[in-house]
Design a protein around this motif. Structure first.
Motif, PDB file in Angstrom:
ATOM      1  N   SER A  88       0.921  -1.241   0.534  1.00 32.82           N
ATOM      2  CA  SER A  88       0.017   0.183   0.229  1.00 32.82           C
ATOM      3  C   SER A  88       0.422   0.822   0.267  1.00 32.82           C
ATOM      4  O   SER A  88       0.237   2.245  -0.744  1.00 32.82           O
ATOM      5  N   THR A  89       1.827   1.056   1.041  1.00 34.16           N
ATOM      6  CA  THR A  89       2.447   2.324   1.215  1.00 34.16           C
ATOM      7  C   THR A  89       3.525   2.254  -0.570  1.00 34.16           C
ATOM      8  O   THR A  89       3.706   3.680  -0.882  1.00 34.16           O
ATOM      9  N   ASN A 102       0.985   4.301  -2.873  1.00 39.72           N
ATOM     10  CA  ASN A 102       0.791   5.770  -3.014  1.00 39.72           C
ATOM     11  C   ASN A 102       2.134   6.369  -3.544  1.00 39.72           C
ATOM     12  O   ASN A 102       1.437   7.469  -3.736  1.00 39.72           O
ATOM     13  N   LYS A 156      -2.598   9.758  -1.274  1.00 41.49           N
ATOM     14  CA  LYS A 156      -2.700   8.211  -0.368  1.00 41.49           C
ATOM     15  C   LYS A 156      -4.701   7.304  -1.206  1.00 41.49           C
ATOM     16  O   LYS A 156      -5.285   8.422  -1.061  1.00 41.49           O
ATOM     17  N   GLY A 211      -4.983   2.349  -8.318  1.00 40.36           N
ATOM     18  CA  GLY A 211      -4.179   3.374  -8.143  1.00 40.36           C
ATOM     19  C   GLY A 211      -3.738   3.724  -9.390  1.00 40.36           C
ATOM     20  O   GLY A 211      -3.529   2.922 -10.278  1.00 40.36           O
TER      21      GLY A 211
END
Ligand SMILES: Nc1nc2c(ncn2[C@@H]2O[C@H](COP(=O)(O)OP(=O)(O)OP(=O)(O)O)[C@@H](O)[C@H]2O)c(=O)[nH]1
Ligand SMILES: [Mg+2]
Length: 308
Positions: A20-21, A24, A30, A47
């Motif tokens: 997830s980091t 982002n 985020k 994303g």
């Protein structure tokens, strides 16, 4: 414009690898929540990134582990489901953990071996991403890359720090080149596809993960019940935090309401940033002993309800 490309990249890996980091960091905003605890992400999160003529849809997935509970099974099956639909698979490895002293760094962890065994059956090209390289010495990284490549033929290997941004440009460029030609699926400026009310629930859940301990965060879920845009441009949002026991409710609320206040104020700030307007956030804590077996809660999380 030259011929366009468009495709899906699934970010796979054990819980806490930094998927997830990384998402982002790649997107520059985020879109997926992050915490120090394992099993933070529960459903897939998209994303969207444009690189020249290529649109890449990155799919952040729940961490892969041996599932015990119904919710665990739903999470792991959502992750493997997106691997099946992807044009490229990125296997993220927590390089720090995988080279930890305990293991003598001589062999691969059991969890990693199990993931690689299932990945082997997937057709899409696989890319190895050694993440958290900011925490590991170079010689250890090279040895780890070698061991992993011996286990599975990766199309390429990358060393990244999702935290510092190290290595992300090369990763982006290489993945873009691996995307099939075709029309873009999203407008050029779109970076996420989840509605804001879903992101808002996730943001509150992230604050719960930061402030609660042991089993508690794993026995809570958050839903946005109502979102009303007010004439002055602000939003009035009501969310429910589901817990399984009355004792958990007491902990979430805290002494004199201290814990819930701190969760609410941290979440409100971040939701307001995402909404780009002031937000009035109202949190309600409800005890539902069986929410982990309630199909309605899975639908709200964006997960399929496993039969057992
Ligand atoms: N030092 C360092 N920490 C990182 C890096 N990438 C992620 N982290 C940290 O690792 C922890 C887990 O990150 P997440 O992005 O939530 O991991 P995840 O793979 O999405 O985890 P799950 O959703 O539980 O599967 C957080 O504390 C991050 O700040 C990195 O490159 N370097
Ligand atoms: Mg995650």
């Amino acid at each position: 414009m030259s011929e366009t490309r468009c495709g899906f990249v699934a970010l796979m890996g054990a819980p806490n690898a930094g998927k997830s980091t990384l998402l982002n960091s790649l997107i520059g905003a985020k879109v997926s929540i992050v915490s120090r605890k394992a099993q933070t992400t529960r459903a897939t999160v998209r994303g969207i990134l444009v690189d020249d003529a290529t649109q890449m849809i990155f799919v952040d997935t729940p961490g892969l582990f041996a599932p015990k509970r119904r919710l665990d099974r739903a999470m792991v099956s959502a992750a493997w489901g997106s691997a099946g639909d992807a044009d490229a698979l990125a296997l993220l490895i927590d390089a720090k953990q995988e080279t930890s002293d305990k293991r003598g760094a001589a062999e691969l962890g059991e969890a990693t071996q199990a993931i690689m065994a299932t990945l082997r059956d997937h057709r899409a090209p696989k890319f190895l991403v050694l993440n958290k390289v900011d925490l590991v010495d170079r010689p250890l990284l090279l040895a780890l890359a070698e061991r992993l490549n011996a286990g599975l033929p990766f199309a390429d290997t990358f060393m990244t720090s999702a935290l510092t941004g190290d290595g992300l440009d090369r990763l982006k460029a290489r993945l873009a080149a691996a995307m099939p030609t075709g029309p873009w699926l999203y407008p050029e400026d779109q970076i996420a596809d989840a509605p804001l009310r879903a992101l808002a629930a996730e943001i509150t859940r992230e604050k719960l993960f930061e402030r609660l301990h042991d089993e508690l965060p794993y026995q809570t879920t958050v839903e946005t019940e109502s979102w009303k845009d007010q004439p002055d441009g602000s939003a009035r949002i009501e969310q429910t935090i589901y817990v399984t026991r009355d004792s958990h409710k007491k902990i979430v609320i805290g002494e004199g309401g201290r814990t819930i206040k701190s969760i609410g104020s941290a979440a409100r700030k971040e939701i307001a940033e995402a909404h780009e307007a002031p937000v009035h956030l109202f949190l309600f804590v409800k005890v539902r002993a069986n929410w982990l077996d309630d199909p309605e809660r899975y639908r709200a999380m964006g997960l399929e309800f496993p039969k057992k």
